[in-house]
Structure formats: structure tokens, C-alpha cells
Design a protein around this motif. Sequence first.
Motif, PDB file in Angstrom:
ATOM      1  N   SER A 244       0.962  -1.287  -0.093  1.00 36.29           N
ATOM      2  CA  SER A 244       0.056  -0.048   0.023  1.00 36.29           C
ATOM      3  C   SER A 244       0.797   1.318  -0.092  1.00 36.29           C
ATOM      4  O   SER A 244       1.977   1.282  -0.071  1.00 36.29           O
ATOM      5  N   ASP A 332      -0.274  -1.441  -4.839  1.00 34.55           N
ATOM      6  CA  ASP A 332      -1.588  -1.637  -4.986  1.00 34.55           C
ATOM      7  C   ASP A 332      -2.335  -0.576  -6.110  1.00 34.55           C
ATOM      8  O   ASP A 332      -1.993   0.681  -5.822  1.00 34.55           O
ATOM      9  N   GLN A 333      -2.920  -0.992  -6.925  1.00 38.91           N
ATOM     10  CA  GLN A 333      -3.316   0.084  -7.878  1.00 38.91           C
ATOM     11  C   GLN A 333      -4.915   0.234  -7.698  1.00 38.91           C
ATOM     12  O   GLN A 333      -5.445   0.945  -8.715  1.00 38.91           O
ATOM     13  N   ASN A 334      -5.550  -0.657  -6.914  1.00 38.93           N
ATOM     14  CA  ASN A 334      -6.941  -0.514  -6.774  1.00 38.93           C
ATOM     15  C   ASN A 334      -7.144  -0.060  -5.154  1.00 38.93           C
ATOM     16  O   ASN A 334      -8.192  -0.441  -4.581  1.00 38.93           O
ATOM     17  N   GLY A 335      -6.432   0.761  -4.477  1.00 38.14           N
ATOM     18  CA  GLY A 335      -6.772   1.146  -3.098  1.00 38.14           C
ATOM     19  C   GLY A 335      -7.878   1.927  -3.171  1.00 38.14           C
ATOM     20  O   GLY A 335      -8.217   2.801  -4.157  1.00 38.14           O
ATOM     21  N   TYR A 338      -7.132   6.155  -4.175  1.00 39.54           N
ATOM     22  CA  TYR A 338      -5.823   6.260  -4.639  1.00 39.54           C
ATOM     23  C   TYR A 338      -5.246   5.092  -5.424  1.00 39.54           C
ATOM     24  O   TYR A 338      -6.000   3.887  -5.092  1.00 39.54           O
ATOM     25  N   ASN A 339      -4.265   5.265  -6.056  1.00 36.26           N
ATOM     26  CA  ASN A 339      -3.415   4.270  -6.741  1.00 36.26           C
ATOM     27  C   ASN A 339      -2.141   4.335  -6.446  1.00 36.26           C
ATOM     28  O   ASN A 339      -1.427   5.374  -6.791  1.00 36.26           O
ATOM     29  N   GLN A 341       0.442   3.461  -7.536  1.00 32.30           N
ATOM     30  CA  GLN A 341       1.548   3.551  -8.568  1.00 32.30           C
ATOM     31  C   GLN A 341       1.343   4.930  -9.205  1.00 32.30           C
ATOM     32  O   GLN A 341       2.282   5.039 -10.116  1.00 32.30           O
ATOM     33  N   ARG A 342       0.325   5.872  -8.962  1.00 31.01           N
ATOM     34  CA  ARG A 342       0.036   7.088  -9.627  1.00 31.01           C
ATOM     35  C   ARG A 342      -0.013   8.148  -8.733  1.00 31.01           C
ATOM     36  O   ARG A 342      -0.948   7.962  -7.754  1.00 31.01           O
ATOM     37  N   SER A 344      -1.385  11.500  -7.579  1.00 30.54           N
ATOM     38  CA  SER A 344      -2.750  12.307  -7.584  1.00 30.54           C
ATOM     39  C   SER A 344      -2.565  13.313  -6.514  1.00 30.54           C
ATOM     40  O   SER A 344      -1.826  13.554  -5.742  1.00 30.54           O
ATOM     41  N   GLU A 475     -18.879   2.746  -7.662  1.00 27.11           N
ATOM     42  CA  GLU A 475     -17.467   3.023  -8.348  1.00 27.11           C
ATOM     43  C   GLU A 475     -17.539   4.199  -9.393  1.00 27.11           C
ATOM     44  O   GLU A 475     -16.963   4.744  -9.810  1.00 27.11           O
TER      45      GLU A 475
END
Length: 873
Positions: A244, A332-335, A338-339, A341-342, A344, A475
Motif C-alpha cells: 500500500s 496496490d493499484q486499486n486502493g 488512490y492508486n 503507482q500513480r 494524484s 465506483e
Amino acid sequence: MRTLFRLAVFHLVALFAFTLQAQIPSPEQHLGFPVGEDRKLADWEQVTTYFQKLAAAAPDRVRFEEIGKSTLGKPFVVVTISSPENMGQLAHYQQIQQRLSDPRGVSRDEAERLIHEGKAVVLITCTVHSTEVASTQTAMEFVYRLLTENTPEHQEILNNVIFLLVPSLNPDGQDMVVKWYRKYVGTPYEGAQPVELYHHYVGHDDNRDWYMFTQVESQLTVGKIQNPWHPEVVYDVHQMGTGSARLFVPPFLDPVDPNVDPLLVQETNMLGTSMAGALASAGKQGVAINAIYDFWTPARHYQAYHGGLRVLTESASARLASPVRVRFEDLDQNGLGYNAQRASWNFPDPWRGGEWHLRDIVDYQLIAYEACLHTVAQNREMFVRNFYNLGVRAMNRKGGPYAFVIPPDQHDLPTAMKMLNTLRFGLVEIQRAKQPFAADGMQFPAGSWVIQLNQPYGSYARTLLERQKYPDLREYPGGPPKRPYDVTAQTLPLLMGVKTLEIEQPFTAELEKVDGPDAAPARVDSRARQLLLRSDSDYAFLAVNRLAKAGATIARLSSPLHNGGHEFPAGTFVVSGNAAQAKLPNGLEFTAADVPASSALAVKAPRIGIYTSYLASMDEGWTRWLFDQFEFPYTRIYDKDVRAGDLNSRFDVIVLPDQAVNAIVNGNARAAAAAAGEGGTQRAIGDSQGGRVPEEFTGGIGAAGVEALNLFVTQGGTLVTLNSASNFAIERLGVGARNVLQGVANKDFYGPGSILRVDVDPAHPLAWGMERDTAIWFEHSPAFAPTFDRAAGDVVNVATYPGGNPLMSGWLLGDQFLQQHAALLDAPLGRGHVVMFGFRPQYRGQSYGTFKLLFNALYYFGPVTQLGSRNQG
């Protein structure tokens, strides 16, 4: 000359600071290793003795206090740290906090004087979840630095803040995890998660107990720290998964409980972003705000309803104290929100992956500890003034409801008293009517309890007494639901089966304040040959267990009985023998009677086994807690015990707590499977933290255990399956039922923790003592329909969902999938029965309204009688 004088003063101050530092032992000197060193953890004795040494070395700034014992008898401690001037007047500052906490009787001028004079109180709590090992270790180093590093920030903290530190909210788990970890360091099992709950009863749920106060640690924290001190800030330090963000800090995600004052929400946002800014200034990457954790439930946010704010941090974990390597592409890309790996707005600087050590967690936490305390110190007057203003706003709240009324004519009066006393422990003011009164067009008798909401903690009372309306969050429009962090409802009157009326309009009544609501003591006529005790109350079962232990003989009416102008329903307890020797709960009514032998079924104490998986189940722990509270003896049975068979010789009833079928049957993966899981896309169960467990803790009950349980039931035993474990009875034992929710997508049906209505058949022995209209706790639960498999036997619906929407409180999508289907089944199998719960009847020690269903199931064994009930002799 002036320059020389200043130099002399400087050197004297430096010498004084050096002398103090020399007197105060560092954690490394005490432990023999630096805090955060790989593969090193301090146990609870080392932690407590370190803080005792600090208190001895700096008694003017540190006070160490044992305020009670943990569940298993370890010292539960609080450490108080502040400047010498503040420490010399602790009682005075505590009194200021208490006066400001209730604005009634404090003039505005006096309030301003107290605000100017008072200190901000900050409580930092560590390691409630014992596998989140860092915060207790961090606390030792932080306090050492606070005392020995004479920085302007530290001086401001000491001067303006009274710092209360709980080094561990779970000392038992602290020691258990450290002992487990040390045992396997240097082996293939290093860093594996323990195979038992890290709180004796409730595991991870010990941080969901902040309004029910079932556990001694919650009682000590609230009763002896939070309620007496009323901290402006409670900082609760946690950890989360390895993949995470490196650290989460508020603002929280939506939804926010509407009972939380907007001023407090803004304060929380301000403090959290200040802490995030401090971490960014220190060059720490991977810090997330407004993600993962919501602001919905008082189960985790007690202080938010008591004039203060709760700030949470969650650090990424290592493998306990062993380092872990995390690739960037595995983050984790689906937190939630937030992501990892990205970049924001709420996660501006992602961590790029690499090695992650216990020391990394400590470093992030040291910054967060100081930023929290220093922000409060810098803004002392604002925090203290807002604390007072929150009380003023609570007293001047606008809009309904005005009050809640709990009438005295309760189906289960002792449980109603339990609810009222639980609220009272949380500082809710309760009054009792001295005369009959009217409110909202309804008449209430004298003796009714009244909770008016224009009181300092009225929002706390309201969130626990009203029905929750959780927002329908998706979502994307028409898409799957956004999962809540925890659950969506907490309505105590529904959970506990207590009749409670919401009153919208103000009313007039003659009321008196009640400090400790209670019912009249149980009265027993020692001259009576037999006594009748209705089974309406959960506490009737406690009374019966104590009576049986004292030598009384117990039976239950098999059909209704008229006695002395009263009707006693089937299931009423018949007590013979000397009942005066037992200590009986208050609020129970015993009636002398002469019961024909043909009208009663003898009851014997059930031999109870509780299945305990090495994939530790919180539901198993809550089951043990409940049985201990109501004094049902039991034996814990593990995988090898089930596989060994011959269960009927030891048990009448076996309980399978809420757990997935795969977890029960297969358990932790064996070494070969775990190794395959580490290298492939399929990760083995129990291996989510990157370490496999020793072979003795692997394999589940296996095929041999399934056969043993099948034989146990077919030879006359009763198997009680709770919530998801009921799928085991369907999939592995072949009972005559199916789960109608199996395979239904989340976007079509979703029940993440809500209170639903069912219709109960009180004539069935499993439902003796129940009201027909009952609320149950539904949490990712099954629902049942018969398969009409004649070989399996006819199942009986004991509790059924109504034809309309059963939602009473919380959030439910797809109610049509439940309508007219069963929530509780009596499923015959050979000479025995499987009692299948499609809900959690003992949910977190709160669902008193359904405890009786589980208690009845414990007595439901033996051959079937001609009445369709079970012979319990």
C-alpha cells in the motif's frame, strides 16, 4: 561583558541538557539494540521497564502509571509527559479539561480564562493490533528524544501539551506476537503471521470496541484515560499491508457520519494535512491522504463524539520485524481513493518500491508523532477553544430528534439495562420519568428512561440509537458499490432488542437524572418446590448455568403452561432444587409452580466444542467471549482433534464460527503449496505477508475432518454453523438447502454489515424466548432455500426474510434476493441436526437480540420427540 554573560548562560543550559541526557537511558542502552533494527523487537516487560526507568530518571517530566490489568493479567499502563511546571499541576489542568468539557455552568468569561490557562491534551495509543509492531517500539525512541533533544519544537510540546501515551492498547498481543516472531527468526517461517488471535478474544476487532466496551482494554482506556482527561486529540497509530501507500493520514474518505460536528471534521483535516506536510518536508514518499479509511462509525472514533478528534496513521508493514522487498509494479493499484503507482492530488509523491524495513516504519512514525504534537502545541489555544465550542454547539443543536425514550415494559429488561449502562459508560446522560408523560402523541409510564440530545455528548447517543442511512456509493454510475472500510450500521436498540422510541418534538416531563440504571434484584422463593423462569432474557441462560452449577435441576416447558393467571410459553425454564445458592442477574422474575413431569423436557449441560482454525477467526474469539460471559463451559478443538474423529464421545454440540469453506477444510497452505504460491500468480491462504507457517499449523480439517463432522451429526450430534461456515454444511455435508446468494455479483446484491428484519418462529425450540419480529446482523452472509432433497431430510425455516425490503439500518443492495428466503435453518442429517445461521448471532458482543438463538442451539441435541422438539435429557 554582555556577550560573555550570554555565552556563560548558553554553556550552562547546554551542560544542564547534557547532564539530563546522560542520566536518561536511551532505548538502545536498555534493550541492547537500536529501535527498528531488523529482526529485533522489545517485549512488553522490556517496554514497561524502559518507561519506568524514564520516570525514575526524569520524575519532573514523566509519570508512569499502571491503571489496571489486561485480559490475561499483564500491566496496562499510561505514561504522562509534560514540562515540570505542568506536571506539578496535573490535577489542576485535568479539572480545567473537565470544566470545559461541559459548558453548562461555565460563563463565557470564565471559559475564556480557562482556555487561556489550560493545556491541550493529546493521547497517543500504540499497537492495538499487535502484528502492527512498530508503534510501541517507536514510542520508546520518541519519548527519549522528546526528553533529551532540547529543540524549540520539543520545548513547545512540553510547555503547551499534556502528552498521554499508551505504549500498547493490547499488552497480551504485544507479548504473543514478539514471542512468536522470536521463535521463528532464522527459519523458513520467519515473519509469518501468528496462527492465533492476537487479542485473546477478539483479534483485530479490539479496535472496533469503542462504543460497546466489551473488552477490559477498551474499558480501561475510556474509563481511566479518555473520560477523565477529555483529550483534544487522540492519535491512534497503525500499520497496513506491504503493498500500500507508505503512510496514510487524514483527511478521511467519505462518508462522514452526519453526527460528527463539521468543526471537528475540519480540525481533523487540518491536523492530518499538517502531519502529511511534515513527512513531505522530510523527504518521505508514498504519503496518502483522503484514502482507504472513512469517517463513518463510532466503533473506531469514540473521541470524535466527545469533543475531541481522532487522527489515524497507517504505515506500510514489513514482515513483522523482517525486511521485505516490494517491486513498484506490485504496489496496490486499486486502493480505496488512490492508486499506489500513480501520483494524484491526495498522493502526490509515490514511493518507487524497494526494500522496506522496520526502521523505515519507525522513521515515518517519529516524524508523524512530532508533527501531531507540535501542531497541537503551536495551536494550543485554538484546539482548547474548539474543544469548548464543540460542547456549546452540542448544547445548542438545532433540528430533531429531541430525545429517545426507552419504556420499562421490555421483552428483555436486563438487556435494556445493559444498553443503558453501556451508554452511560460513554458519558451519555440518562433521566428517568417520575410521573407518566406524553411525547409525540404517545403515552409513556413513570419509570421510562429518557435520553435528551441537547447534552454535551448527544451526538454520541444519537449515532448509537438512531437508524443509519448509509449512502449508496458506487465506483461509477450504475457500477459496483464502493466498499465501506468497515460496516454501515450500529443501532444498539435493534442489535440488542431494546424497545426505543425516537421523539421528534420537545415535551415536558418530570425527570430525574440516573447515574447507574438497574433493574430490581431477582427474587427467589426458597420454599418453592419448582420455579418458572421465562427464557425471554439472555440473562435467563446465565441464571440457569449458575443454578445448574449450584446443584439445581433444570428442565424446559415443551408447551405453554398456565400458572397463577399467567401464561408461560414453551421454552420457559423449570428450576427444581435449591436456587438460593446461586448469584442471579438482576431483572429476572421467578414464579413458584408445580409443573407436571409430562410438560417439561429435562436439560443437561451441553458438552460444547468450538472449532478453532489456525487461520485465526475473530468470530471464534467472539464466540468464546460470549460463552465465557454467560458461563457456558466449552472446549476448543483444533484441526487435528477434528481429524481424529470419535467426536460424539466428547461433544453434544460443535460450533463452526464464521469462516470460508476453503479456510475450514484446507487451512494454511503446506510447504510445497506455499512455495508454489510465492512464485506464481496464486498466493496460498495465510501467506499474504510473505511467510509460511510451520507444518503443524497447516492443512485445515481436511477430508478426514469433513467425514468426522458428518459422522458426528449423523450419529446424533448438533453442528452449529455461523454465517459463512453454513456454506460448509451445504457444500461438504449435503444438507437439504442451498445458498441463494451464491454467485450473485456485488453490483446486484451487497450487504457489507447491516441490520435486517426477519420473521422468527418462536414455537420452534431454536427460537424459544424470541420475539417474532427480530433484527439480525447481516455481513456478507448467506441466505437459504430448501432443495427438497428427500435423502437429506426436510429443513425447517426458523427465521425468514419478509416479503418487502428487510433493511432496518445501514446499507443493502438487491433486497429482492433475500425476500421470503431463510436466515436460520434447522437441517436434519441422519440422527442429528445442523443449525445453520445465515448471520452472526453474536456479532462483536453487540447483538444481544439474537444471543438466545445461539444459546438455544447449544441445548438442541438428543433424539427427536413426538412433539417435534429435541429431547434434551
